[in-house]
Design a protein around this motif. Structure first.
Motif, PDB file in Angstrom:
ATOM      1  N   ILE A 343      26.761 113.730  -2.182  1.00 26.83           N
ATOM      2  CA  ILE A 343      26.752 112.425  -1.657  1.00 26.83           C
ATOM      3  C   ILE A 343      26.280 112.527  -0.305  1.00 26.83           C
ATOM      4  CG2 ILE A 343      28.289 110.591  -0.761  1.00 26.83           C
ATOM      5  CD1 ILE A 343      29.553 110.843  -3.747  1.00 26.83           C
ATOM      6  N   GLN A 344      26.930 113.812   0.665  1.00 30.40           N
ATOM      7  CA  GLN A 344      26.441 113.576   1.901  1.00 30.40           C
ATOM      8  C   GLN A 344      25.064 113.995   2.114  1.00 30.40           C
ATOM      9  OE1 GLN A 344      28.756 112.992   4.212  1.00 30.40           O
ATOM     10  NE2 GLN A 344      26.956 112.992   5.624  1.00 30.40           N
ATOM     11  N   SER A 345      24.690 114.873   1.449  1.00 31.04           N
ATOM     12  CA  SER A 345      23.271 115.163   1.361  1.00 31.04           C
ATOM     13  C   SER A 345      22.271 114.169   1.136  1.00 31.04           C
ATOM     14  CB  SER A 345      22.761 116.469   0.517  1.00 31.04           C
ATOM     15  OG  SER A 345      22.766 115.992  -0.728  1.00 31.04           O
ATOM     16  N   VAL A 346      22.632 113.205   0.385  1.00 36.07           N
ATOM     17  CA  VAL A 346      21.601 112.137   0.209  1.00 36.07           C
ATOM     18  C   VAL A 346      21.913 110.845   1.376  1.00 36.07           C
ATOM     19  CG1 VAL A 346      23.173 110.757  -1.454  1.00 36.07           C
ATOM     20  CG2 VAL A 346      20.832 110.158  -1.570  1.00 36.07           C
ATOM     21  N   ARG A 347      23.075 110.841   1.638  1.00 39.00           N
ATOM     22  CA  ARG A 347      23.423 109.916   2.720  1.00 39.00           C
ATOM     23  C   ARG A 347      22.482 110.313   4.169  1.00 39.00           C
ATOM     24  NH1 ARG A 347      27.877 106.135   2.816  1.00 39.00           N
ATOM     25  NH2 ARG A 347      28.133 106.561   5.215  1.00 39.00           N
ATOM     26  N   THR A 348      22.689 111.727   4.334  1.00 32.74           N
ATOM     27  CA  THR A 348      21.907 112.118   5.471  1.00 32.74           C
ATOM     28  C   THR A 348      20.419 111.963   5.380  1.00 32.74           C
ATOM     29  OG1 THR A 348      23.648 114.004   5.798  1.00 32.74           O
ATOM     30  CG2 THR A 348      21.501 114.245   6.956  1.00 32.74           C
ATOM     31  N   ALA A 349      19.781 112.147   4.095  1.00 32.32           N
ATOM     32  CA  ALA A 349      18.287 111.932   4.035  1.00 32.32           C
ATOM     33  C   ALA A 349      17.791 110.633   4.151  1.00 32.32           C
ATOM     34  CB  ALA A 349      17.822 112.512   2.874  1.00 32.32           C
ATOM     35  N   GLN A 350      19.121 109.651   3.556  1.00 36.70           N
ATOM     36  CA  GLN A 350      18.615 108.361   3.933  1.00 36.70           C
ATOM     37  C   GLN A 350      18.918 107.455   4.974  1.00 36.70           C
ATOM     38  OE1 GLN A 350      16.645 106.664   1.416  1.00 36.70           O
ATOM     39  NE2 GLN A 350      16.730 108.495  -0.071  1.00 36.70           N
ATOM     40  N   THR A 351      19.605 108.017   6.040  1.00 35.70           N
ATOM     41  CA  THR A 351      20.016 107.615   7.100  1.00 35.70           C
ATOM     42  C   THR A 351      19.094 106.823   8.059  1.00 35.70           C
ATOM     43  OG1 THR A 351      22.135 108.831   7.247  1.00 35.70           O
ATOM     44  CG2 THR A 351      21.439 107.729   9.215  1.00 35.70           C
ATOM     45  N   PRO A 352      18.139 107.512   8.075  1.00 34.52           N
ATOM     46  CA  PRO A 352      16.880 106.948   9.016  1.00 34.52           C
ATOM     47  C   PRO A 352      16.108 105.500   8.302  1.00 34.52           C
ATOM     48  CG  PRO A 352      16.520 109.221   8.667  1.00 34.52           C
ATOM     49  CD  PRO A 352      17.551 109.043   7.638  1.00 34.52           C
ATOM     50  N   HIS A 353      16.848 105.399   7.015  1.00 34.61           N
ATOM     51  CA  HIS A 353      15.896 104.368   6.186  1.00 34.61           C
ATOM     52  C   HIS A 353      16.952 103.273   6.037  1.00 34.61           C
ATOM     53  CE1 HIS A 353      12.789 107.087   5.974  1.00 34.61           C
ATOM     54  NE2 HIS A 353      13.613 107.804   5.295  1.00 34.61           N
ATOM     55  N   TRP A 354      18.156 103.179   6.319  1.00 32.75           N
ATOM     56  CA  TRP A 354      19.094 102.249   5.914  1.00 32.75           C
ATOM     57  C   TRP A 354      20.130 101.869   6.952  1.00 32.75           C
ATOM     58  CZ3 TRP A 354      17.869  99.534   1.875  1.00 32.75           C
ATOM     59  CH2 TRP A 354      16.844 100.108   0.632  1.00 32.75           C
ATOM     60  N   ILE A 355      20.206 100.581   7.348  1.00 33.27           N
ATOM     61  CA  ILE A 355      21.179 100.393   8.468  1.00 33.27           C
ATOM     62  C   ILE A 355      22.622 100.674   7.965  1.00 33.27           C
ATOM     63  CG2 ILE A 355      22.134  98.435   9.601  1.00 33.27           C
ATOM     64  CD1 ILE A 355      19.406  96.985   9.440  1.00 33.27           C
ATOM     65  N   SER A 356      22.757 100.106   6.794  1.00 36.09           N
ATOM     66  CA  SER A 356      24.037 100.370   6.179  1.00 36.09           C
ATOM     67  C   SER A 356      24.569 101.776   6.247  1.00 36.09           C
ATOM     68  CB  SER A 356      24.381  99.843   4.888  1.00 36.09           C
ATOM     69  OG  SER A 356      23.274 100.274   4.107  1.00 36.09           O
ATOM     70  N   LEU A 357      23.752 102.884   6.180  1.00 31.11           N
ATOM     71  CA  LEU A 357      24.348 104.096   6.511  1.00 31.11           C
ATOM     72  C   LEU A 357      24.463 104.539   7.964  1.00 31.11           C
ATOM     73  CD1 LEU A 357      22.099 106.137   3.696  1.00 31.11           C
ATOM     74  CD2 LEU A 357      24.339 105.087   3.602  1.00 31.11           C
ATOM     75  N   ARG A 358      24.048 103.883   8.796  1.00 36.58           N
ATOM     76  CA  ARG A 358      24.011 104.145  10.094  1.00 36.58           C
ATOM     77  C   ARG A 358      25.580 103.646  10.796  1.00 36.58           C
ATOM     78  NH1 ARG A 358      18.723 101.906  11.991  1.00 36.58           N
ATOM     79  NH2 ARG A 358      17.745 102.359   9.894  1.00 36.58           N
ATOM     80  N   GLN A 359      26.080 102.936   9.967  1.00 37.58           N
ATOM     81  CA  GLN A 359      27.188 102.036  10.315  1.00 37.58           C
ATOM     82  C   GLN A 359      28.404 103.181  10.442  1.00 37.58           C
ATOM     83  OE1 GLN A 359      26.733  97.697   8.804  1.00 37.58           O
ATOM     84  NE2 GLN A 359      28.073  99.121   7.615  1.00 37.58           N
ATOM     85  N   ASN A 360      28.121 104.537   9.914  1.00 32.05           N
ATOM     86  CA  ASN A 360      29.281 105.292   9.839  1.00 32.05           C
ATOM     87  C   ASN A 360      29.125 106.276  11.033  1.00 32.05           C
ATOM     88  OD1 ASN A 360      31.418 105.956   8.256  1.00 32.05           O
ATOM     89  ND2 ASN A 360      30.135 106.136   6.373  1.00 32.05           N
ATOM     90  N   VAL A 361      30.165 106.137  11.780  1.00 35.14           N
ATOM     91  CA  VAL A 361      29.795 107.275  12.817  1.00 35.14           C
ATOM     92  C   VAL A 361      31.331 108.274  12.856  1.00 35.14           C
ATOM     93  CG1 VAL A 361      28.717 105.890  14.510  1.00 35.14           C
ATOM     94  CG2 VAL A 361      30.980 105.660  14.487  1.00 35.14           C
TER      95      VAL A 361
END
Ligand code: Q9C
Ligand code: ZN
Length: 733
Positions: A343-361
């Protein structure tokens, strides 16, 4: 409006004509088992049954080359040896003289389903088809697949209906590389697939099945691969994938149609997948998708090779599409380490493309809002032992398909004149009440909070709650005065506890001080001490039966692992993160028997938010929600809440906006605080947890099998046995 079931019995005609251990599992009995299951559960007759027609050459040509279509057409006239020879030119494929006919019916079934949904003839539906489609490519058969049914359906929806955003959810255990290739550079189709991968050592052995394949050109970010690197993934892993990957992206994408590549080789018992998700899990996955695209879901069968597991999983999906409540999910809600890494690997790979994943700091621990005592509570499953040996799946297979469905869907008892006028049809107006003397006995700890006229409302609320606990009513809406809201909640909680020791999730919005002594901060005062505030070990455990979340104010705070407060997010991104990243992981981890959703003074919830909250809370609790609304806002909210509780798709929250820094900080704080107890919150792994997580996991299937053999009674690891005793009496009588 209902659910379509698209089928044609000719699709049982194609079968393997020679010896091939790899292909023999794709057999005609798959379809008959699925259909028989639907018949036995009484589900077929509840669907609009449509007969599939063959897709035309033009329709097949939306995806496939003319040469390939001609080649498959020619197989009708080949003899067995020629069919065998042609089959060997592809990977894991067999041809039969009826393959062309069946494959055209399979694609045609998907098209008929999309037409039925997009013309509004039905809400949603399922196509039971053979051969499957998601491995098939423009000019190649692959993995039992001849024509790419779902890809053709997506192209058709774009072309004929002008759709601009289609979500394809591929929960088959294999990577649908065919779909990925077809839409690789197409931003109008978001393709999500999870699949058994084992670091590339599982079929089809492709590097492009890994998480770093995100699509190309304009399509970057519209291919989402979640590779499972171990077998044995189960309910908690699948839920975590939906809550932390698929659903955040899907809400941001805002699809107009959801196509499901519905393979059930990802379910327990399947020889291909070797996974552990139970059939009930597919009810939950289905219901979670129903919040998208106005509920327009078209599920098309892909794989699934364990006939009984396939049949039960199909039943679960169809039952949910029909609007029935989800059955409980058993087992520890603890995702395994390997799943978290994936799950972490796909979130990392997709972070440049989705705002909702960038909300996680990274979590920020603020000393002003954080109270330390919550951190020492025992971890879920810590003292767990399970001595039952894993032998067979028979307990799984013996269980009936359906949970009892309450005769009444949504009941209301509204004390405000005029509030009932706005209600949608199908709502039951509840006249009954608990007797006045009994009501007063239950309320006696809160004398100061109840005016005389409040007892009528309380009696009705108690009666609605009884209806839910007795299985007569799915869910309900009641009203209270502002002053009596907290006391009403407390009485309702006590009654739930007295009734066979139910677990209660309480979501309290607005200015609602926590009831008397609910906090874990020491015993109450004399007469006012409630049963569950006693400090004896029994009552300490009993307290674990209430999960209390207050949504109010600006600050996040935790008093214990079972009692905390969060601010109401104002942005759409913040609100979705709150629901998907915090509330649902907690609710699924807690496994409540009932949810009390209280809207008190100044709750601040907009209609669309209330609808989404109520809709999404239905899943983890099988729709057993009692909404208690203070009188001031019932006129505004009654209709919205009733629609959500009846199962209508909630209205959009509006355009996606990123969570504010304050919202992100509050969410990160709460997640960091609560994560030690509630493992579905977890996103990043911590090495110290590794061992205990793996131990819990190996016991997981055992506990599932044992519980299903014993029937529906359940306990949660680390919690207590079911409470015995007289039940259903006011405390300290
Ligand atoms: N033991 C579908 O589920 N064989 N196709 C893999 C690994 C091919 C699966 C061998 C499996 C094809 C639609
Ligand atoms: Zn498959």
């Amino acid at each position: 409006m209902g659910t379509a079931l698209v089928y044609h019995e000719d699709m049982t005609a194609t079968r393997l004509l020679w010896d091939d251990p790899e292909c023999e599992i794709e057999c005609p009995e798959r379809l008959t088992a699925a259909l028989d299951g639907l018949r036995q559960c009484g589900l077929e007759e509840r669907c609009l049954c449509l007969t599939a027609c063959e897709a035309s050459e033009e329709e097949l040509g939306l995806v496939h080359s003319p040469e390939y279509i001609a080649l498959v057409q020619k197989t009708q006239t080949l003899d067995k040896e020629e069919l065998h020879a042609l089959s060997k030119q592809y990977d894991a494929v067999y041809f039969h003289p009826d393959t062309f006919h069946c494959a055209r019916l399979a694609a045609g079934a998907a098209l008929k389903l999309v037409d039925a949904v997009l013309t509004g003839a039905v809400h949603n539906g399922v196509a039971l088809v053979r051969p499957p489609g998601h491995h098939s490519q423009r000019a190649a058969a692959n993995g039992f697949c001849v024509f790419n049914n779902v890809a053709i359906a997506a192209k058709h929806a774009k072309q004929k209906y002008g759709l601009q955003r289609i979500l394809i959810v591929d929960w088959d255990v294999h990577h649908g590389q065919g779909i990925q290739y077809i839409f690789n550079d197409d931003p109008s189709v978001l393709y999500f697939s999870w699949h058994r991968y084992e670091h590339g050592r599982f079929w089809p052995f492709l590097p492009e099945s890994d998480a770093d394949a995100v699509g190309q050109g304009q399509g970057q970010g519209f291919t989402v691969n979640l590779p499972w690197n171990q077998i044995g993934m189960g309910n908690a892993d699948y839920l975590a994938a939906f809550l932390h990957v698929l659903l955040p992206l899907a809400f941001e994408f805002d699809p107009e149609l959801v196509l499901v590549s519905a393979g059930f080789d990802s379910a327990i018992g399947d020889p291909e997948g070797q996974m552990q998700a139970t059939p009930e899990c597919f009810a939950h996955l289905t219901q979670l998708l129903q919040v998208l695209a106005g509920g327009r879901i078209c599920a098309v069968l892909e794989g699934g090779y364990h006939l009984e597991s396939l049949s039960q999983s199909v039943c679960m999906m169809v039952q949910t599409l029909l609007g029935d409540p989800t059955p409980p999910l058993l087992g520890l809600m603890v995702p395994c380490q390997s799943a978290l890494e994936s799950i972490q690997s796909v979130r990392t790979a997709q972070t440049p493309h989705w705002i909702s994943l960038r909300q996680n700091v990274a979590p920020v621990l603020s000393s002003s809002t954080h109270s330390p005592e919550g951190r020492s509570l025992p971890l879920l499953g810590e003292s767990r032992t399970c001595a039952i040996a894993e032998d067979s799946l028979s307990p799984l297979l013996d269980r009936p398909c359906l949970r009892p469905n309450p005769p009444v869907c949504t009941a209301v008892a509204l004390t405000v004149p005029g509030a009932a006028l706005a209600l949608p049809p199908g709502v039951l107006h509840q006249e009954g009440s608990v007797l006045r003397e009994e009501t007063k006995a239950w309320a006696r700890l809160h004398k100061s909070r109840f005016q005389d006229e409040d007892f009528a409302a309380l009696g009705k609320s108690l009666c609605l709650l009884d209806g839910i606990l007795d299985g007569q009513v799915r869910n309900a809406i009641a009203t209270t005065t502002a002053l009596a809201t907290v006391a009403t909640l407390d009485v309702l909680i006590q009654r739930c506890l007295a009734y066979k020791g139910q677990r209660v999730l309480c979501v309290a919005l607005g200015q609602l001080d926590r009831p008397l002594d609910l906090a874990d901060d020491g015993p109450g005062k004399g007469e006012q001490r409630l049963m569950y505030m006693c400090t004896c070990p029994w009552c300490f455990l009993l307290r674990r039966r209430i999960l209390w979340l207050n949504i109010r104010g600006k600050e996040a705070a935790t008093w214990s692992m079972f009692h905390f407060s969060a601010p109401l997010p104002q942005t759409t991104g913040g609100f979705l993160s709150f629901i998907l990243g915090l509330l649902l992981p907690l609710a699924y981890g807690f496994q409540p028997d009932v949810v009390l959703m209280a809207l008190g003074p100044a709750h601040g919830l907009q209609n669309a938010q209330a609808a989404l909250l109520a809709t999404m809370l239905r899943s983890p609790v099988g729709s057993r929600i009692l909404a208690v609304v203070e009188e001031e806002s019932i006129l505004q909210l009654a209709r919205t809440l009733a629609q959500a509780l009846l199962g209508e798709t909630p209205p959009s929250l509006g355009p996606f906006s990123m969570a504010s820094p304050e919202e992100i900080q509050a969410l990160m704080f709460l997640k960091a605080q609560l994560e030690p107890r509630w493992k579905l919150l977890q996103l990043l792994h911590h090495n110290r947890d590794h061992q205990s997580l793996e131990i819990n996991r190996s016991r997981w299937a055992d506990s599932y099998l044992r519980k299903s053999a014993l029937g529906p009674q359940r306990t949660v690891a680390g919690d207590l046995r079911p409470v015995g005793g007289p039940g259903f009496l006011p405390p300290e009588q």
